[in-house]
Design a protein around this motif. Structure first.
Motif, short mmCIF file in Angstrom:
data_model
loop_
_atom_site.label_atom_id
_atom_site.label_comp_id
_atom_site.label_asym_id
_atom_site.label_seq_id
_atom_site.Cartn_x
_atom_site.Cartn_y
_atom_site.Cartn_z
N LEU A 51 0.86 -1.17 0.00
CA LEU A 51 0.00 0.00 0.00
C LEU A 51 0.91 1.23 0.00
N ASP A 52 0.93 1.92 -1.13
CA ASP A 52 1.77 3.09 -1.32
C ASP A 52 1.00 4.33 -0.88
N LYS A 82 2.47 -4.51 3.22
CA LYS A 82 3.54 -3.58 3.56
C LYS A 82 3.12 -2.18 3.17
N LEU A 83 3.36 -1.23 4.06
CA LEU A 83 3.08 0.18 3.76
C LEU A 83 4.37 0.84 3.32
N CYS A 84 4.25 1.79 2.40
CA CYS A 84 5.43 2.56 2.03
C CYS A 84 5.01 3.98 1.69
N GLY A 85 6.02 4.85 1.62
CA GLY A 85 5.78 6.23 1.24
C GLY A 85 5.26 7.10 2.37
N LEU A 86 5.45 6.67 3.61
CA LEU A 86 4.95 7.44 4.74
C LEU A 86 5.85 8.64 5.03
N TRP A 101 2.86 -2.35 14.87
CA TRP A 101 3.51 -3.66 14.96
C TRP A 101 2.87 -4.68 14.03
N GLN A 102 1.70 -4.35 13.46
CA GLN A 102 1.00 -5.29 12.59
C GLN A 102 1.37 -5.15 11.11
N VAL A 103 1.87 -3.98 10.73
CA VAL A 103 2.13 -3.73 9.31
C VAL A 103 3.56 -3.20 9.15
N GLU A 104 4.33 -3.89 8.32
CA GLU A 104 5.70 -3.44 8.05
C GLU A 104 5.66 -2.16 7.23
N ARG A 105 6.54 -1.22 7.57
CA ARG A 105 6.59 0.06 6.88
C ARG A 105 7.96 0.22 6.25
N LEU A 106 7.96 0.60 4.97
CA LEU A 106 9.20 0.77 4.23
C LEU A 106 9.19 2.12 3.52
N VAL A 107 10.35 2.53 3.05
CA VAL A 107 10.49 3.87 2.46
C VAL A 107 9.73 4.00 1.15
N ASN A 108 9.87 3.02 0.25
CA ASN A 108 9.25 3.14 -1.07
C ASN A 108 8.86 1.76 -1.60
#
Length: 124
Positions: A51-52, A82-86, A101-108
């Protein structure tokens, strides 16, 4: 004289990733629509989803909790969310929601793809 031999390694197949993008202000109704879309994708067998949120300006913390539920569904189906772009602002909202803690967050998106590739890598 000996000849150096080069062993070729079979390429590891990259897992199929589905990218969902959400822009603007995301309130409960937008998160309900995103949640429905994630549910639909899961039932189509698309269980590795990024999810961007790079285009999002605000997110309702209650909607982030909805994503936690969908993330668990995707994990049980053999995939993940995975979430990204936050932005820093959105990251603080995710943490405040209690679902961090339930959803991994990444840069892009590229980092998210790489994370899925590592997560589902196997030795043949």
């Amino acid at each position: 004289m000996g000849r150096a031999q080069q062993q070729e390694k079979a390429p590891v197949a990259e897992p199929q990733i589905t990218i969902v993008r959400a822009d603007g202000e995301l309130g409960l109704s937008e998160f309900a629509a995103i949640s429905d879309e994630l549910f639909r994708l899961t039932h189509e067998g698309k269980t590795r989803i990024v999810l961007d949120l790079s285009g999002a300006t605000h997110v309702d913390y209650r909607g982030i909790r909805m994503l936690g539920v969908r993330a668990e569904l995707l994990r049980r189906a053999g995939g993940g969310l995975k979430l990204c772009g936050l932005t820093d602002y959105l990251e603080r909202i995710v943490r405040a929601s209690g679902a961090h803690w339930q959803v991994e967050r990444l840069v892009n998106v590229e980092e998210a793809r790489e994370a899925f590739a590592r997560q589902f890598a196997y030795v043949a």
